[in-house]
Write an enzyme that holds these catalytic residues in place. Structure first.
Site, PDB file in Angstrom:
ATOM      1  CG  HIS A 146      -1.496   1.385   1.475  1.00 43.22           C
ATOM      2  ND1 HIS A 146      -2.610   1.864   0.811  1.00 43.22           N
ATOM      3  CD2 HIS A 146      -1.090   2.403   2.277  1.00 43.22           C
ATOM      4  CE1 HIS A 146      -2.861   3.103   1.199  1.00 43.22           C
ATOM      5  NE2 HIS A 146      -1.962   3.460   2.095  1.00 43.22           N
ATOM      6  CG  HIS A 151       0.979   6.663   0.345  1.00 46.54           C
ATOM      7  ND1 HIS A 151       0.148   7.759   0.450  1.00 46.54           N
ATOM      8  CD2 HIS A 151       0.421   5.705   1.123  1.00 46.54           C
ATOM      9  CE1 HIS A 151      -0.866   7.471   1.258  1.00 46.54           C
ATOM     10  NE2 HIS A 151      -0.724   6.234   1.670  1.00 46.54           N
ATOM     11  CD  GLU A 192      -4.089   6.847   2.629  1.00 44.56           C
ATOM     12  OE1 GLU A 192      -3.147   6.806   3.416  1.00 44.56           O
ATOM     13  OE2 GLU A 192      -4.165   6.070   1.656  1.00 44.56           O
ATOM     14  CB  SER A 211      -2.633   0.336  -2.860  1.00 42.42           C
ATOM     15  OG  SER A 211      -3.480   0.862  -1.850  1.00 42.42           O
TER      16      SER A 211
HETATM   17  N1  HBI Z   1       1.523   6.204  10.067  1.00 43.90           N
HETATM   18  N2  HBI Z   1       3.012   4.811   8.936  1.00 43.90           N
HETATM   19  C1  HBI Z   1       1.943   5.645   8.916  1.00 43.90           C
HETATM   20  N3  HBI Z   1       1.307   5.878   7.752  1.00 43.90           N
HETATM   21  C2  HBI Z   1       0.229   6.702   7.679  1.00 43.90           C
HETATM   22  O1  HBI Z   1      -0.338   6.923   6.594  1.00 43.90           O
HETATM   23  C3  HBI Z   1      -0.226   7.309   8.864  1.00 43.90           C
HETATM   24  C4  HBI Z   1       0.450   7.045  10.055  1.00 43.90           C
HETATM   25  N4  HBI Z   1       0.020   7.627  11.205  1.00 43.90           N
HETATM   26  C5  HBI Z   1      -1.092   8.508  11.270  1.00 43.90           C
HETATM   27  C6  HBI Z   1      -1.768   8.670   9.960  1.00 43.90           C
HETATM   28  N5  HBI Z   1      -1.306   8.146   8.844  1.00 43.90           N
HETATM   29  C7  HBI Z   1      -3.058   9.439   9.868  1.00 43.90           C
HETATM   30  O2  HBI Z   1      -3.577   9.695  11.152  1.00 43.90           O
HETATM   31  C8  HBI Z   1      -2.956  10.730   9.104  1.00 43.90           C
HETATM   32  O3  HBI Z   1      -4.243  11.252   8.991  1.00 43.90           O
HETATM   33  C9  HBI Z   1      -2.113  11.713   9.795  1.00 43.90           C
HETATM   34 FE    FE Z   2      -1.896   5.326   3.141  1.00 42.90          FE
END
Ligand code: HBI
Ligand code: FE
Length: 285
Positions: A146, A151, A192, A211
């Site tokens: 994913h 991303h 997303e 994804s």
């Molecule tokens: N941590 N590894 C990872 N990937 C993310 O996309 C991610 C996260 N922590 C928090 C988060 N996304 C979401 O809360 C965002 O909205 C900030």
């Molecule tokens: Fe994501």
């Protein structure tokens, strides 16, 4: 993280941001440092995992022409298909040259503050664990595929690269503003699950869709969803579900427009939003 790739907890019943799932995380956080960064440990991937990654890649690569936005298609082509799971340092070397970003290995979802800090430093956290073969269509939370397939390609696009860093900076500034849920919705409905209107038609830029095996078609062709013009306040007001396909998508005209419309001071907007009701994921405009 796609709707079908997440813990089975609807947003209303869970902490404000989806990073704090109520399920035990899949990753091994004991190997991460204080910034939540760990080693990719590329040599630990088994031949079966390399095959699984390649099958996931081939499944999505077949689906994206005519569906993914042009910037994504261009980056995927530049990155090229690898026989094996890509090494993060190789991706970072290409990414640094393109937009000054790099990818860093993390055990999985990390706390908001750590996540914002990495984005603000142009470091994208990529999960090191890969789903099981039984999760080919469905994973509980974002995994290696994913993050890497969904991303990373758009980080090669200068506007998206700037937007992602600005999002991280905005998140760090929001400390104490009780705004995490607003930022989570902005991330959710753009990074997303965002759609973009291109000259050839509606296209996808959201990683959670790109994804996903089923949401690529659903997001562009379902007659059961609403596709609204991007509106920052409406996005921040609109709750989302993490265990079904989206019912509402927001459409930008361009990445420049996304940058312009989010390059405002969020604090007055947070004050306004605190006085407004949140809207259901399928709230009609
Ligand atoms: N941590 N590894 C990872 N990937 C993310 O996309 C991610 C996260 N922590 C928090 C988060 N996304 C979401 O809360 C965002 O909205 C900030
Ligand atoms: Fe994501």
């Amino acid at each position: 993280m796609t709707a079908s790739n997440s813990s089975l907890v609807s947003e209303s019943a869970k902490p404000a941001v989806y990073g704090e799932s109520t399920r035990p995380p899949r990753g091994d956080y004991s190997i991460a440092n204080a910034d939540y960064i760990c080693e990719q440990a590329w040599s630990s991937y088994t031949p079966e995992q390399h095959v699984l990654y390649r099958q996931l890649y081939e499944r999505q690569a077949r689906m994206i022409p005519g569906h993914a936005c042009s910037a994504f298609l261009k980056a995927v082509q530049q990155l090229g298909a690898s026989e094996d799971i890509p090494k993060f340092e190789n991706i970072s070397a290409q990414l640094r040259r393109a937009t000054g970003w790099e990818v860093v290995a993390v055990p999985g979802l990390i706390p908001e503050a750590a996540f914002f800090a990495l984005l603000a430093a142009r470091r994208f956290p990529v999960t090191v664990w890969l789903r099981e073969a039984s999760e080919f269509e469905y994973i509980v939370e974002p995994d290696l595929f994913h993050d890497l397939f969904g991303h990373v390609p758009l980080l090669f696009n200068p506007q998206v690269a700037d937007y992602m860093q600005a999002f991280g900076q905005g998140g760090l500034k929001a400390e104490g503003q009780n705004a995490l849920e607003y930022l989570a919705r902005l991330y959710w409905y753009t990074v997303e699950f965002g759609l973009i209107a291109e000259p050839d038609g509606l296209r996808i830029y959201g990683a959670g869709i790109l994804s996903s095996s089923g949401e690529v078609n659903h997001s562009l062709h379902s007659t059961q969803v609403q596709r609204l013009p991007f509106d920052l306040q409406r996005v921040m007001q609109t709750r989302y579900k993490i265990d079904t396909y989206q019912e509402t998508y927001f459409v930008i005209d361009s990445f420049e427009q996304l940058m312009q419309q989010t390059a405002v001071d969020f604090f007055p907007l947070y004050d306004q939003l605190h006085t407004l009701p949140t809207l259901a994921p399928n709230a009609k405009d």
